[in-house]
Structures are given as structure tokens and as C-alpha cells.
Design an enzyme around this catalytic site. Structure first.
Site, short mmCIF file in Angstrom:
data_model
loop_
_atom_site.label_atom_id
_atom_site.label_comp_id
_atom_site.label_asym_id
_atom_site.label_seq_id
_atom_site.Cartn_x
_atom_site.Cartn_y
_atom_site.Cartn_z
N LYS A 32 0.83 -1.21 0.00
CA LYS A 32 0.00 0.00 0.00
C LYS A 32 0.87 1.26 0.00
O LYS A 32 0.68 2.17 -0.80
CB LYS A 32 -0.93 -0.02 1.21
CG LYS A 32 -1.97 1.08 1.19
CD LYS A 32 -2.70 1.18 2.52
CE LYS A 32 -3.75 0.12 2.72
NZ LYS A 32 -5.08 0.52 2.19
N ARG A 102 -3.38 2.83 8.59
CA ARG A 102 -3.69 1.55 7.93
C ARG A 102 -2.45 0.68 7.84
O ARG A 102 -1.34 1.17 7.68
CB ARG A 102 -4.16 1.79 6.50
CG ARG A 102 -5.50 2.45 6.37
CD ARG A 102 -5.82 2.53 4.87
NE ARG A 102 -7.22 2.76 4.62
CZ ARG A 102 -7.72 3.95 4.37
NH1 ARG A 102 -6.95 5.02 4.32
NH2 ARG A 102 -9.02 4.09 4.14
N GLY A 111 -7.96 -7.29 4.28
CA GLY A 111 -8.87 -7.42 5.41
C GLY A 111 -8.31 -8.16 6.60
O GLY A 111 -9.03 -8.41 7.57
N MET A 113 -5.64 -7.33 8.58
CA MET A 113 -5.11 -6.52 9.68
C MET A 113 -6.01 -5.31 9.93
O MET A 113 -7.05 -5.17 9.31
CB MET A 113 -3.68 -6.11 9.37
CG MET A 113 -2.72 -7.28 9.51
SD MET A 113 -1.07 -6.84 9.04
CE MET A 113 -1.19 -6.74 7.29
N ARG A 346 -3.61 -1.68 -6.24
CA ARG A 346 -2.80 -2.89 -6.12
C ARG A 346 -3.23 -3.84 -7.23
O ARG A 346 -4.29 -3.65 -7.84
CB ARG A 346 -3.00 -3.56 -4.75
CG ARG A 346 -4.41 -4.02 -4.51
CD ARG A 346 -4.58 -4.58 -3.12
NE ARG A 346 -5.99 -4.82 -2.85
CZ ARG A 346 -6.52 -4.91 -1.65
NH1 ARG A 346 -5.78 -4.77 -0.58
NH2 ARG A 346 -7.80 -5.13 -1.49
N HIS A 468 -10.97 -26.80 8.29
CA HIS A 468 -10.62 -28.17 7.89
C HIS A 468 -11.32 -28.55 6.60
O HIS A 468 -10.70 -29.01 5.64
CB HIS A 468 -10.99 -29.13 9.02
CG HIS A 468 -10.73 -30.57 8.69
ND1 HIS A 468 -11.68 -31.39 8.13
CD2 HIS A 468 -9.61 -31.32 8.81
CE1 HIS A 468 -11.15 -32.59 7.93
NE2 HIS A 468 -9.90 -32.58 8.34
N ARG A 595 -0.05 -47.93 -13.03
CA ARG A 595 -0.04 -48.86 -11.89
C ARG A 595 -0.83 -50.10 -12.32
O ARG A 595 -2.06 -50.05 -12.40
CB ARG A 595 -0.69 -48.22 -10.67
CG ARG A 595 0.10 -47.06 -10.06
CD ARG A 595 -0.71 -46.46 -8.91
NE ARG A 595 0.06 -45.60 -8.04
CZ ARG A 595 -0.04 -44.26 -8.03
NH1 ARG A 595 -0.86 -43.65 -8.87
NH2 ARG A 595 0.66 -43.55 -7.16
N SER A 797 12.50 -43.26 -11.66
CA SER A 797 11.33 -42.44 -11.42
C SER A 797 11.18 -42.34 -9.91
O SER A 797 11.02 -43.37 -9.23
CB SER A 797 10.10 -43.08 -12.06
OG SER A 797 8.97 -42.29 -11.78
N GLY A 799 9.56 -42.16 -6.65
CA GLY A 799 8.25 -42.39 -6.05
C GLY A 799 8.22 -41.61 -4.74
O GLY A 799 8.51 -42.15 -3.68
N THR A 800 7.90 -40.35 -4.87
CA THR A 800 8.05 -39.46 -3.70
C THR A 800 7.01 -39.72 -2.62
O THR A 800 7.16 -39.25 -1.50
CB THR A 800 8.02 -37.99 -4.14
OG1 THR A 800 6.91 -37.81 -5.02
CG2 THR A 800 9.31 -37.61 -4.86
N ASN A 801 5.95 -40.50 -2.94
CA ASN A 801 4.99 -40.84 -1.88
C ASN A 801 5.67 -41.78 -0.89
O ASN A 801 5.72 -41.52 0.32
CB ASN A 801 3.76 -41.54 -2.46
CG ASN A 801 3.07 -40.72 -3.53
OD1 ASN A 801 3.13 -39.51 -3.51
ND2 ASN A 801 2.42 -41.40 -4.47
N ASP A 802 6.17 -42.90 -1.40
CA ASP A 802 6.83 -43.85 -0.51
C ASP A 802 8.13 -43.28 0.04
O ASP A 802 8.48 -43.52 1.19
CB ASP A 802 7.11 -45.17 -1.25
CG ASP A 802 5.92 -46.12 -1.15
OD1 ASP A 802 5.43 -46.31 -0.02
OD2 ASP A 802 5.50 -46.65 -2.18
N CYS A 864 7.06 -39.49 -10.11
CA CYS A 864 5.70 -39.94 -10.35
C CYS A 864 4.85 -39.97 -9.09
O CYS A 864 3.73 -40.43 -9.10
CB CYS A 864 5.69 -41.30 -11.05
SG CYS A 864 6.38 -42.61 -10.04
N TYR A 884 11.42 -35.00 -16.24
CA TYR A 884 9.95 -34.90 -16.37
C TYR A 884 9.27 -35.07 -15.01
O TYR A 884 9.87 -35.57 -14.05
CB TYR A 884 9.42 -35.95 -17.35
CG TYR A 884 9.53 -37.38 -16.87
CD1 TYR A 884 8.52 -37.97 -16.13
CD2 TYR A 884 10.66 -38.14 -17.17
CE1 TYR A 884 8.63 -39.28 -15.68
CE2 TYR A 884 10.78 -39.44 -16.72
CZ TYR A 884 9.75 -40.01 -15.97
OH TYR A 884 9.88 -41.30 -15.52
C1 PEP Z 1 5.20 -43.42 -4.90
O1 PEP Z 1 5.46 -44.15 -3.95
O2 PEP Z 1 5.49 -42.22 -4.94
C2 PEP Z 1 4.48 -43.97 -6.05
C3 PEP Z 1 4.27 -43.22 -7.12
O3 PEP Z 1 3.99 -45.23 -5.96
P1 PEP Z 1 2.63 -45.57 -5.18
O4 PEP Z 1 1.97 -44.28 -4.85
O5 PEP Z 1 1.83 -46.41 -6.09
O6 PEP Z 1 3.14 -46.31 -3.99
MG MG Z 2 5.32 -46.32 -4.20
#
Ligand code: PEP
Ligand code: MG
Length: 905
Positions: A32, A102, A111, A113, A346, A468, A595, A797, A799-802, A864, A884
Site C-alpha cells: 500500500k 492503515r 482485510g 489486519m 494494487r 478443515h 499402476r 522415477s 516415487g516421492t509418496n513412498d 511420479c 519430467y
Molecule cells: C510413490 O510411492 O510415490 C508412487 C508413485 O507409488 P505408489 O503411490 O503407487 O506407492
Molecule cells: Mg510407491
């Protein structure tokens, strides 16, 4: 001109005569303050004032809420200069200077502050204001507003402490509007307000303007840490370290009479992006009246009827500002006795629809270039472009019939329709039977997650945009309305009531049909059909021609520019030809994760799968696998065809086998009968498969190592499918991916099976199939030994979940119970399963990249896990040099844009 930061300088002045700083000083002066200075320099009429820098805020919090020693003197000097600039004196009995105070952070936090107007009024200066304006009603009204605002923000009184006095007075006079109170009424009101203040805080309302000013500055700095502001920052990823600036500015009045007014406007329509001046204003009012919604504002065109000159001038400033900032502006203005003043400009917040349209049209207007256009669009808002919508005609009819029963906060975009489910269990139960539901709750909690998943949309009576329900629904891309205060839920009787107070209350019960519009917040007592988004109609179902959709044309240009500027390729996670086709319509450049386990759940396949699991010998297992082979081959043919010409990464079987077995006794008996075994045998087999930690158990490549015949069958299906398609003249590029590898010998073991099987199939078919062989990196051990593994892999690849689960030790499946607390306490900035934890888990990814490339410089690298569709995580993937990302089909557009933004950052 941007200001060079001078140590020890805390106050920066702006007036037509002398301005310190400009638009480049957002970090120091807040958005501002920087823009007020910039507008002043541009010759736009801005009431003069000064900005106390964000450095003071930082100092204040670092030093136990104390100010730098020299601040008071600099503020006094600022006031003196302000007095000289406008020829009025602070605290003057004849013609007093009044100011507004202000907040203004470097990043806009609308809005969140506090603000105080009319500061400087007291029992004496109010007389001066009457004398100088000749308007007693106005002066008393300003004073009572000041006491109310200051009382609330600085002295800690509640709104209703004042509101009930005001209401009482209006009632006793038999009027409903504030405007119906005259000067004498307001004078009486002031006296009562002052009594209330003294009763609540034990001392008189402060009369010294200087004391008032310091109190207000204090309150604004303190409001940086109020709950609203903290939550807003968290939700929008704004750093607490930025701090806020405080703007002290001479007042102009929109409430002096019928030649006065105040309003807000956007240089383009913030909902759809149309290049049309868009705004609202109120005659004879102060800014807070517009925001508070006490009176209904008029559309900006009406200003032309009342004050055509002011509107003309406003248009010219709006144009000037949009050209100057080269972006859509959100402006605030006040007209005092027919003279227009600009109070703020702004960059305007906008929907994804408006973001696309303004970005593309500004490129066509040569206001910005393509790169700037790409940076303008918030990639995380794109899901709203793809969300389901109501059929417009049908919705119009429903609206005409007055079937809107309530309106809440639009917390998750999209349209949904279904039966009212009052519990998560009900929503799950109905979903299993194919019945669509809307989960209706007072508020939601982590126990409701499965119900939220199973429902079409979520409606809650309580909660704000960061509740939530709102946060989880947005994460799930579900339409959601929260804070629907007209809604009352009675779980005991299974009924709900919508009572907005304006129309007749509507009673409904669980099982009745409702519809919710997550774009507008409307709840409709009707069963409306939802249809695919405009983009889906153009690109996926192809039911709407491109020429008829301006949005689709403009979106296509944004996506084309994205691909032109990005380095990261975007693939998709898809398990069926249908999903693959959808993803391809949205521009997926291949499949990064198919999968295969999902293919085993269909009716006729699960039987063969269970037969394989129940087998007690290799021979039995191979017989069962032979039954699965044709299904798999057909699946792969479908997917390879849908992705013809592009790479498809097929992952071998990953989950623990017990996931495929039934749990209910009747089903178990049926299964035993079908395969000529006893139910005791089945139970014994199930006991054998039971694991304490299935996610760390017999899954991934461990299945292939123990049962190589599974790997062989899947490889055969892949290569046979590819061979058949090649013979049909189709181009296919299969990539076979081994999951859950931790040791290079696991991969070497599986690679041998894969290569031998593939060679055998190629020999049988008499055709060479080019395929790649690689692995997932999702076990920490794999990351730290990636050099050894890369000798056996053509691609990794992540597997960022595991990998997140195993590195941090958070369960993927039930950490939702405690992770929100971690985030609230700032232990993790975001949920690490949604936004990649590059500070921790990322270290392993970086080690794996470095080691992998060392032994195999040509290795192809991708992601992935779920993070492949998250804009911030995609930025990380770009920075560390991955090739990728792969994400779910509906996130492909987000990933394409985010990949370009990462490259342009
Ligand atoms: C992972 O683990 O990131 C993955 C892509 O495999 P999944 O989610 O099937 O375990
Ligand atoms: Mg996995």
C-alpha cells in the site's frame, strides 16, 4: 524512484511536493505504502501522508514489542510535514488535521489486519471540524465512528458493545438506517459510547491526538500477529519475517454529504477477466461501509449519473495505473465534495478464468509479453477451470424459482449435486452403491476424510476459507461451501434447516436432494445436473467446438506458451486407456506411471488373481497367471494405443497380495469353493499373508523376486502388446519399471527375468521391440546407492509418496490425524505428502541424481509421486534438473504451466 534503504530511517513521506520511495519499495514500505508513493509521483491525487517502514515491525517483534529509540521523533517530524503540506494542524480546535492509520504488508493480505479512520478527533477538535465544514452531523458521525473503531481495534472492546447502543438509539427513534440519525442523536451516541468505553477499560477515551496516534500504530503492528493474519499467511505461503508497514495519511471524507462518496473498482472484471471497468460505490459514506456490507453499494456506472466528471476522472486514473503497472488494478477511491482522491491501487485478485483472459488479452494489447503472461497465472487455481459446472439454462430456471436456500463461503470451486448425507459413514455407504451424496456437517474433522472422499461435495454450517473442510476439500478438488450460517444440522433427528432470516425457512432431511455451487457459495433445493467444464467439453468430450469457447482458445495459447518456455516434460499417471486419453487431451507427453495392480480388480480378473495367490505350487501359479495374461495384454494394447507415439512407463505389480483377497466370511467360502480348497486353507493362506507393517512388507519387487513368474507374465503381456501394435504400424515406446528397489541386486535379479522374457517374446513374434528398463527410487537405501542401481537402469522415477513415508516415517495412510498439528505448530511448513519436503527428503533425491548420473550419464530422471502435480514441488523438480514430472490427468495443465513458471523464475 525506488528508495535506497537508509539505516535508522523509519518514516517515508509522500505528498505532491516531496515523495520518498515508489512501487519498487514494497519490501520496505509494504504494497500500500509503495503504491501510494508511486501514485503521488505519477501526479494522481492522493491525500498526503507517511509510511512507517516494515523494518519497524521487524524491530518491534525482535525487541519485546518496543520501537527504535528515534521512531517517535521521526513520526513527530512526519506529522509536522503533513501539517505544512495541507495547512491544518493535528489537534487544532479550529481546523483539525485528521488521519487514517492503515496496515500494508509487502504482500497483499486483504482485510486481515486493522485500520483506523478519523484519528485526531476529540471533544475539542470535533467542534473545529463542525466550524471548518459547517456540517455538524458529519462531524459527530465521524467522531462516533472513530470511537467505535478505535475502541474496538485499540482498546479491545467488542463490536456489539457499540452496536447495541446504536441499535437502541435507532429503535427509540423508530428508524432503521444510520443516515436517519441527526446531529443531536449522534452527539448523544458519542456520550454513551464514551461511558461504555470507560466502563469497559476503566479510563476515559483518549483525548490527546498524539496518544491516539501511537495507540493506533501499536495496534496495527500488533495485528500482524492476530489469528486471521497468521492463518492467511499460512494458507498463502507468506513469510512471517516480512512484517507490515503502517500508513498514516490525511483523511478525505466520502461522508460529508450528497456530493461525496467512496468505492472500490477493478480495471477489468475480476471474475471473468472481461476488459470492462468494474466496481461499486456508495454515496455519502466512508470506506468501511462498502466493506461491511451495511448498505448495498451501487454499480460503478451509476456514478456517471450522479457525478459524471468524477467518473471520467476515475476512468482516466484507472487507465493510467493499468498501463503503468501493466496489470489489472484493484483501486479504492473517495470523492470529497466532488473532488476525487485515490486511496489505494494494487494488483487485483482474480479467478483462474479472469487470470487466463487478462493475461492473454494483455499480450494482444502489447501491454506485456508471453513470459510475463505465464507468470501472472497462479497455477494452483487451475483446477477450478476443470471443475464440473451446472448446466447454465437449468440453473437459471432453478434460480428463477427461488430455490436458493442459503449462501455460504465458496471454499472449493465446482458444482455438485446429490443426496444429503449427514455422516461420513452414510456417504461411504451410498458411494459403494453408486448413490451420489453431498456431505452436510456442522463442521468436518479428520474422521470425516473418507466421507469427504466418497461424496460429490461438502457443505458445512461453520468454518471459514481456511477451515478443515475448506482445506481438505480443495486438496481433493471437491466442490465445497463452508460457513453457511443459515444452515442448522440436527444429527439426532437426521434433519437440516436452512433459515437465512430473509425468506421462509426450508426443512430437509437426510436423503433429500440438494445441489451446491462451489463457485458462488449457493445452496440449491433442487437436483441439478452437473456437466463437464467448458474446457473438458472442448478438449475431452469434444462436445463444444473450440471456436465457440473464448476460454478454450485463450487457455490453449497459455498452454502452448508454457510448453515453449518449459524444460521439464509433463507426463501423466494413468492406468486405463480412458484416463490416458483424457491426459493426452490436456497435453500429457507420455505416461510416467501406469499402476498395473488396478487392472486386477475387475470382476473376471480378480478370480484369476486370487487363484494365483491361493496357489501352493509354481505349476498352479503359472496356470492362474496364464489366465491373467490375455487381460493384461489387452489392457496394455489399449493404453499404448491411446498414447501412440509417446512413452508409457508400466510399473510391475506393487501392493502386498493380501489386498486382493476378500474379507467377509461368505466371500471367503465362495472363493474356497471356486478353487476346490477348504475355507480353512483360505484362512491359513490369509494368515500367512498377514503382516504387521504391510507397507514395509512383501510388496514391490520383493513379489517379483520371490515369484519371478509374475514378473515374467507381466513382461510378456507388455512386449506382446507392443509387438502386436508395431506390426499394425503403430509407434509404441514401453518402459518397464521395477518398484520398491532398495538394493541393486534386486533390480539385477528382476532385470534378468525381464530381459530373458522380452527376448523370448521377440523371438516368438519375430519382431524387435524397443523398450527401456528402469526402477522407482522410493526406498531411502536406493537413493544412497543410486550409483550401483543406475548401472542396471535406463531411468529412475522418484516415487516421492513412498520416499516421503519411509524417509520421514510418516504413514501415507493415516498421518492426516496428526500432520495438521505439525503444520499448525510450524514444524513442517506444509503437508509433506502434498508439497515436497525438499529440505529433508529432497536431500536423498539430490544424492540419487548425482550418484545415478555418475555411473550412467544418460539416465532419464522423473517424478511420479503426488508431488508431480503440485506447482511448488514442480519448481523443485526443475531446479534439481529432473527430465519430467508425472501427475494425474486433471493436473496436467497445472504441471505444464508450473514447469514453464519454474523455467522463467
Ligand atoms: C510413490 O510411492 O510415490 C508412487 C508413485 O507409488 P505408489 O503411490 O503407487 O506407492
Ligand atoms: Mg510407491
Amino acid at each position: 524512484m525506488a528508495q535506497t534503504v537508509q539505516p535508522g530511517k523509519f518514516v517515508y513521506f509522500f505528498s505532491a511536493g516531496r515523495t520518498e520511495g515508489g512501487a519498487g519499495d514494497k519490501k520496505l514500505l509494504g504494497g500500500k505504502g509503495a503504491n501510494l508513493a508511486e501514485m503521488t509521483t505519477l501526479g494522481i491525487p492522493v491525500p498526503p501522508g507517511f509510511t512507517i517502514s516494515t523494518e519497524v515491525c521487524t524491530y518491534y517483534y525482535a525487541n519485546g514489542n518496543k520501537y527504535p529509540a528515534d521512531l517517535q521523533a521521526q513520526i513527530d517530524k512526519g506529522i509536522a510535514e503533513l501539517e505544512a503540506a495541507i495547512g491544518k494542524k493535528f489537534g487544532d480546535k479550529a481546523n483539525p488535521l485528521l488521519v487514517s492509520v492503515r496496515s500494508g504488508a509487502p504482500v497483499s493480505m486483504p482485510g486481515m489486519m486493522d485500520t483506523i479512520l478519523n484519528l485526531g478527533l476529540n471533544d475539542e477538535t470535533v467542534a473545529g471540524l463542525i466550524a471548518s465544514t459547517g456540517n455538524a452531523r458529519f462531524a459527530y458521525d465521524s467522531y462516533r465512528r472513530f470511537i467505535q473503531m478505535y475502541g474496538n481495534v485499540v482498546l479491545g472492546l467488542k463490536h456489539h458493545d457499540f452496536e447495541h447502543i446504536l441499535d437502541g438509539l435507532k429503535k427509540s427513534k423508530g428508524v432503521t438506517e444510520d443516515l436517519a440519525l441527526d446531529a443531536e442523536d449522534l452527539k448523544k451516541l458519542i456520550a454513551e459510547y464514551k461511558v461504555e468505553v470507560k466502563a469497559k477499560i476503566g479510563r476515559d477515551f483518549p483525548q490527546s491526538p498524539k496518544e491516539q496516534l501511537m495507540g493506533a500504530i501499536d495496534a496495527v503492528f500488533a495485528s500482524w500477529m492476530n489469528d486471521r493474519a497468521i492463518t492467511y499467511r499460512k494458507l498463502n505461503n507468506i513469510s512471517e519475517a516480512l512484517g507490515t508497514a503502517v500508513n498514516v495519511q490525511s483523511m478525505v471524507f466520502g461522508n460529508m454529504g450528497d456530493d461525496c462518496g467512496t468505492g472500490v473498482a477493478f480495471t477489468r472484471n475480476p471474475a471473468n477477466g472481461e476488459r470492462k471497468f468494474y466496481g461499486e460505490f456508495l454515496m455519502n459514506a466512508q470506506g468501511e461501509d462498502v466493506v461491511a456490507g451495511i448498505r448495498t453499494p451501487l454499480s460503478i456506472e451509476k456514478l456517471g449519473e450522479k457525478m459524471p466528471e468524477a467518473l471520467k476522472e476515475l476512468h482516466s486514473y484507472a487507465d493510467k495505473l493499468e498501463h503503468h503497472y501493466k496489470d489489472m488494478q484493484d483501486i479504492e477511491f473517495t470523492i470529497e465534495r466532488s473532488k476525487l482522491y485515490m486511496l489505494q491501487t494494487r494488483s487485483g485478485k482474480r479467478t483462474a478464468f479472469a487470470a487466463i483472459r487478462t493475461a492473454v488479452e494483455m499480450v494482444d494489447e502489447k501491454l506485456i509479453d508471453e513470459k510475463a503472461a505465464l507468470k501472472r497465472i497462479d497455477a494452483s487455481t487451475l483446477p477450478s477451470l476443470l471443475a464440473k459446472i451446472f448446466d447454465e439454462k437449468e440453473k437459471k430456471e432453478v434460480l428463477a424459482k427461488g430455490l436458493v436456500v442459503a449462501t455460504g463461503l465458496p471454499a472449493g470451486p465446482g458444482a455438485a449435486s446429490g443426496k444429503i448425507a449427514l455422516t461420513a459413514e452414510k456417504a461411504v455407504e451410498w458411494a459403494e452403491k453408486g448413490v451420489k451424496s453431498i456431505l452436510v456437517r456442522v463442521e468436518t474433522s479428520p474422521e470425516d476424510i473418507s466421507g469427504m472422499h466418497s461424496s460429490e461435495g461438502i457443505l458445512t454450517a461453520r468454518g471459514g476459507m481456511t477451515s478443515h473442510a475448506a482445506v481438505v476439500a480443495r486438496g481433493m478438488n471437491k466442490p465445497c461451501i463452508v460457513g453457511c450460517s443459515a444452515l442448522e444440522v440436527d444429527y439426532k433427528t437426521g434433519t437440516v434447516e436452512f433459515n437465512s432470516g430473509t425468506a421462509k425457512a426450508v426443512k430437509m432431511k437426510e436423503g433429500d436432494h440438494i445441489s451446491i455451487d462451489g463457485f458462488t457459495g449457493q445452496v440449491l433445493n433442487a437436483s441439478l445436473n452437473t456437466i463437464p467444464s467448458e474446457l473438458e467439453q472442448v478438449f475431452v468430450t469434444k462436445t463444444l467446438p473450440m471456436e465457440k469457447s473464448l476460454l478454450a482458445q485463450q487457455y490453449a495459447r497459455i498452454m502452448q506458451w508454457s510448453d515453449q518456455y518449459s524444460r521439464l516434460k509433463v507426463r501423466t499417471n494413468a492406468d486405463t486407456p480412458e484416463d490416458a486419453a483424457v491426459a493426452r487431451s490436456y497435453g500429457a507427453m507420455g505416461i510416467g506411471l501406469c499402476r498395473t495392480e488396478h487392472m486386477f480388480f475387475a470382476e473376471e480378473r480378480i478370480a484369476a488373481m486370487r487363484e494365483m495367490i491361493l496357489s501352493s505350487s509354481l505349476e498352479e501359479r503359472e496356470k492362474a497367471l496364464a489366465k491373467l495374461l490375455p487381460y493384461q495384454r489387452a489392457d496394455f494394447k489399449g493404453i499404448f494405443s491411446a498414447m501412440e507415439g509417446l512413452a508409457v512407463t508400466v510399473r510391475l505389480l506393487d501392493p502386498p497380495l493380501h489386498e486382493f483377497l476378500p474379507h467377509e466370511e461368505a466371500q471367503i467360502e465362495e472363493l474356497a469353493k471356486a478353487f476346490g480348497k477348504t475355507s480353512q486353507y483360505v484362512h491359513k493362506k490369509m494368515d500367512d499373508l498377514k503382516e504387521f507393517n504391510p507397507m514395509l512388507g512383501h510388496r514391490g519387487c520383493r513379489l517379483g523376486v520371490t515369484y519371478p513368474e509374475i514378473t515374467a507374465m507381466q513382461t510378456r503381456a507388455i512386449i506382446e502388446a507392443a509387438a502386436e501394435l508395431l506390426k499394425e504400424g503403430k509407434k509404441v515406446f514401453p518402459e518397464i519399471m521395477v518398484p520398491l528397489v532398495g538394493h541393486f541386486k534386486e533390480l539385477a535379479n528382476q532385470a534378468k527375468v525381464i530381459r530373458e522374457t522380452a527376448d523370448a517374446v521377440m523371438k516368438e513374434k519375430g519382431i524387435k521391440v524397443e523398450y527401456a528398463l528402469g526402477t522407482m527410487i522410493e526406498v531411502p537405501r536406493a537413493a544412497v546407492t543410486a550409483d550401483e542401481i543406475a548401472e542396471h537402469a535406463e531411468f529412475f522415477s522418484f516415487g516421492t509418496n513412498d520416499l516421503t513415508q519411509m524417509t520421514s516415517g510418516f504413514s501415507r495412510d493415516d498421518s492426516e490425524h496428526y500432520l495438521p498439528y505439525y503444520i499448525e505448530k510450524g514444524i513442517y511448513p506444509q503437508n509433506p505428502f502434498q508439497v515436497f519436503d525438499w529440505e529433508g527428503v529432497g536431500k536423498l533425491v539430490e544424492i540419487a541424481i548425482e550418484k545415478g548420473r555418475k555411473t550412467n550419464p544418460k539416465i532419464k530422471l522423473g517424478v511420479c509421486g503426488e508431488h508431480g502435480g503440485d506447482p511448488a514441488s514442480i519448481g523443485y523438480c526443475h531446479r534439481v534438473g529432473l527430465d519430467y514430472v508425472s501427475c494425474s490427468p486433471y493436473r496436467v495443465p497445472i504441471a505444464r504451466l508450473a514447469a514453464a513458471q519454474a523455467a522463467l523464475a
